[in-house]
Design an enzyme around this catalytic site. Structure first.
Site, mmCIF file in Angstrom:
data_model
loop_
_atom_site.group_PDB
_atom_site.id
_atom_site.type_symbol
_atom_site.label_atom_id
_atom_site.label_comp_id
_atom_site.label_asym_id
_atom_site.label_seq_id
_atom_site.Cartn_x
_atom_site.Cartn_y
_atom_site.Cartn_z
ATOM 1 N N SER A 1 0.811 -0.915 0.220
ATOM 2 C CA SER A 1 0.144 0.054 -0.395
ATOM 3 C C SER A 1 0.260 1.446 0.026
ATOM 4 O O SER A 1 2.032 1.075 0.718
ATOM 5 C CB SER A 1 -0.869 -0.009 1.475
ATOM 6 O OG SER A 1 -1.784 0.785 1.584
ATOM 7 N N LYS B 1 3.470 -2.481 6.170
ATOM 8 C CA LYS B 1 3.329 -2.854 4.895
ATOM 9 C C LYS B 1 4.937 -1.664 4.218
ATOM 10 O O LYS B 1 5.299 -2.013 3.909
ATOM 11 C CB LYS B 1 2.573 -1.471 4.031
ATOM 12 C CG LYS B 1 1.510 -2.312 4.325
ATOM 13 C CD LYS B 1 1.188 -3.112 3.033
ATOM 14 C CE LYS B 1 -0.072 -4.646 3.416
ATOM 15 N NZ LYS B 1 0.181 -5.892 2.477
#
Length: 246
Positions: free
Chosen positions: A142, A169
């Site tokens: 992301s 992430k």
């Protein structure tokens, strides 16, 4: 055995993973292995694809279980002898749970799947990727893990307060960098993809139902990088609209 590219998708039974599986089988003639924590759900997806004339199978895959990961890798080795593409798709977003999780629980559970489980799976199938003539790894991530975007107060990503998910992430990006280095000797392409806001259960807490794209559209860039040739890019982070800064 099959001459088609063999691709394992973690979390391949629903959402973005399922859409990726469908695009790879229907548009690129991949044999997709549906990695599913729920064995029955994975079997249903594989059977659906097979009924449509596509090549698919399934393995039970729980990223929080070393035994499950080892068994899945062993099954792939016994059935196919190699793995051409690994799509690290499975993940959780727990920052939006109601009531909120205690902070230690939030980080432990988030990293257990998104980082630790992803690393363990990649490690387990690395020997199978080394047997491929065209090895590829895609880490689904992301923009919220980008250090550059997250420190720029003019961006949306600076304002979204998903601390555990963001941190996980960012760690996934480092996993990709490390496996790119580890597999340089065989010319593997290892890339990170942000599919954007997709209408899935994972992204429901960030307005996905209202603003997100359908999973089939969200899978576009994932599929592009999962089907790279030997001259394709590596060590990149991108979305359908271009590169993402690390």
């Amino acid at each position: 055995m099959t001459d088609s590219p063999i691709t394992l998708i973690s979390g391949g039974n629903a959402g973005l993973g399922l859409a990726t599986a469908k695009r790879l089988t229907k548009e690129h003639n991949h044999h997709v292995i549906i990695g599913s924590r729920n064995a029955e759900a994975g079997a249903e997806v594989a059977a659906e694809l097979q009924a449509e004339g596509h090549s698919a199978s399934t393995v039970q895959l729980d990223l929080e279980s070393d035994a499950s990961i080892a068994a899945a890798a062993k099954t792939i080795e016994e059935k196919f002898g190699r793995l051409d593409a690994l799509i690290n798709n499975a993940g959780v977003l727990l920052d939006t749970t109601d009531p909120p999780l205690p902070i230690r629980t939030l980080y432990t559970r988030t990293f257990s799947v998104n980082v630790f489980g992803t690393a363990c799976l990649t490690e387990a199938v690395e020997p199978l990727l080394r047997k491929s003539s065209n090895p590829v790894i895609v880490f689904v991530s992301s923009r919220m893990g980008s250090l550059v975007l997250s420190t720029d107060s003019s961006t949306l990503w600076y304002k979204i307060d998903y601390t555990a998910y963001d941190a996980s992430k960012a760690a996934v990006a480092m996993l990709a960098i490390n496996w790119n280095r580890r597999l340089e000797d065989i010319g593997a392409r290892v890339n990170v993809v942000c599919p954007g806001l997709v209408k899935t259960n994972l992204a429901g807490g960030v307005g996905a139902v209202q603003y997100g794209v359908e999973p089939y559209e969200g899978a576009k860039r994932v599929v592009e990088l999962a089907t790279l040739g030997k001259d394709g890019p590596t060590k990149t982070w991108s979305a359908t609209d271009g590169d993402i800064p690390w």
